[in-house]
Write a protein that holds these residues in place. Structure first.
Motif, short mmCIF file in Angstrom:
data_model
loop_
_atom_site.label_atom_id
_atom_site.label_comp_id
_atom_site.label_asym_id
_atom_site.label_seq_id
_atom_site.Cartn_x
_atom_site.Cartn_y
_atom_site.Cartn_z
N SER A 1 -3.39 1.59 17.63
CA SER A 1 -3.35 1.13 15.97
C SER A 1 -1.85 1.14 15.58
N VAL A 2 -1.82 -0.06 14.86
CA VAL A 2 -0.53 -0.08 14.04
C VAL A 2 -0.78 0.06 12.53
N ASN A 3 0.02 0.92 12.13
CA ASN A 3 0.00 1.28 10.69
C ASN A 3 -1.38 1.29 10.11
N GLY A 4 -2.14 2.22 11.10
CA GLY A 4 -3.42 2.62 10.77
C GLY A 4 -4.47 1.65 10.98
N ILE A 5 -4.37 0.42 11.55
CA ILE A 5 -5.26 -0.36 11.69
C ILE A 5 -5.23 -0.70 13.40
N THR B 1 -5.27 -5.46 18.39
CA THR B 1 -5.57 -6.16 19.77
C THR B 1 -4.58 -7.30 20.13
N ARG B 2 -3.35 -7.65 19.44
CA ARG B 2 -2.69 -8.68 19.62
C ARG B 2 -1.40 -7.98 20.88
N VAL B 3 -1.41 -8.34 21.90
CA VAL B 3 -0.61 -7.57 22.88
C VAL B 3 0.75 -7.94 22.45
N ARG B 4 1.18 -8.96 22.00
CA ARG B 4 2.71 -9.06 21.71
C ARG B 4 3.18 -9.02 20.24
N ASN B 5 2.21 -8.34 19.52
CA ASN B 5 2.41 -8.05 18.06
C ASN B 5 3.96 -7.49 17.97
N LYS B 6 4.53 -8.13 17.00
CA LYS B 6 5.90 -7.79 16.69
C LYS B 6 6.14 -6.56 15.82
N LEU B 7 6.75 -5.48 16.32
CA LEU B 7 6.97 -4.56 15.61
C LEU B 7 8.39 -4.23 15.07
N VAL B 8 8.24 -4.02 13.73
CA VAL B 8 9.57 -4.03 12.97
C VAL B 8 9.84 -2.47 12.60
N LYS B 9 11.06 -2.14 11.82
CA LYS B 9 11.39 -1.04 11.35
C LYS B 9 10.27 -0.58 10.38
N SER B 10 10.03 0.85 10.27
CA SER B 10 9.02 1.55 9.56
C SER B 10 7.57 1.19 9.88
N ASP B 11 7.28 0.52 11.00
CA ASP B 11 5.97 0.49 11.73
C ASP B 11 5.60 1.53 12.40
N GLN B 12 4.39 2.30 12.16
CA GLN B 12 3.85 3.41 13.00
C GLN B 12 2.76 3.11 14.11
N ILE B 13 2.94 3.56 15.02
CA ILE B 13 2.04 3.24 16.12
C ILE B 13 1.45 4.53 16.55
N GLU B 14 0.07 4.37 16.58
CA GLU B 14 -0.57 5.55 17.27
C GLU B 14 -1.54 5.08 18.68
N VAL B 15 -1.52 5.82 19.75
CA VAL B 15 -2.12 5.51 21.00
C VAL B 15 -2.25 6.88 21.67
N GLY B 16 -3.78 7.28 21.92
CA GLY B 16 -3.79 8.46 22.57
C GLY B 16 -3.23 9.75 21.85
N ASP B 17 -2.40 10.40 22.51
CA ASP B 17 -1.80 11.72 21.74
C ASP B 17 -0.53 11.47 21.23
N PHE B 18 -0.04 10.15 21.14
CA PHE B 18 1.46 9.77 20.73
C PHE B 18 1.35 9.30 19.30
N LYS B 19 2.26 9.42 18.50
CA LYS B 19 2.39 8.82 17.16
C LYS B 19 3.96 8.34 17.34
N ILE B 20 4.07 7.11 17.13
CA ILE B 20 5.44 6.60 17.22
C ILE B 20 5.84 5.66 16.08
N LYS B 21 7.30 6.37 15.75
CA LYS B 21 7.53 5.36 14.44
C LYS B 21 8.66 4.63 14.86
N ILE B 22 8.80 3.21 14.55
CA ILE B 22 9.98 2.29 14.73
C ILE B 22 11.02 2.57 13.58
N ILE B 23 12.15 3.02 14.19
CA ILE B 23 13.23 3.11 13.20
C ILE B 23 14.37 1.98 13.57
#
Length: 72
Positions: free
Chosen positions: A43-47, A50-72
């Motif tokens: 999920s990206v920003n809580g949503i 399903t887009r494999v090449r979705n472009k992530l920019v600063k402040s985006d938050q990604i959750e996958v499994g046990d990981f929570k990642i913030k783009i800075i």
């Protein structure tokens, strides 16, 4: 939950979702990243994303499994 930051390099406006999963070794290969995304495991920003090449920019938050990642 493992929280971490991913810093974009100077001059790099974004990173593709599949490349991020590979860079952080959450996915072992590009194909593995694609399957994880298509199986709605990411999920990206809580949503669910399903887009494999979705472009992530600063402040985006990604959750996958046990990981929570913030783009800075």
């Amino acid at each position: 939950m493992i929280e971490q930051n991913f810093e974009l390099k100077e001059g790099q406006p974004y990173i593709q979702l599949n490349k991020l999963l590979q860079a952080l070794r959450i996915a072992q290969t590009g194909g593995h990243a694609k399957i994880m995304i298509q199986n709605e495991e990411v999920s990206v920003n809580g949503i669910v994303e399903t887009r494999v090449r979705n472009k992530l920019v600063k402040s985006d938050q990604i959750e996958v499994g046990d990981f929570k990642i913030k783009i800075i």
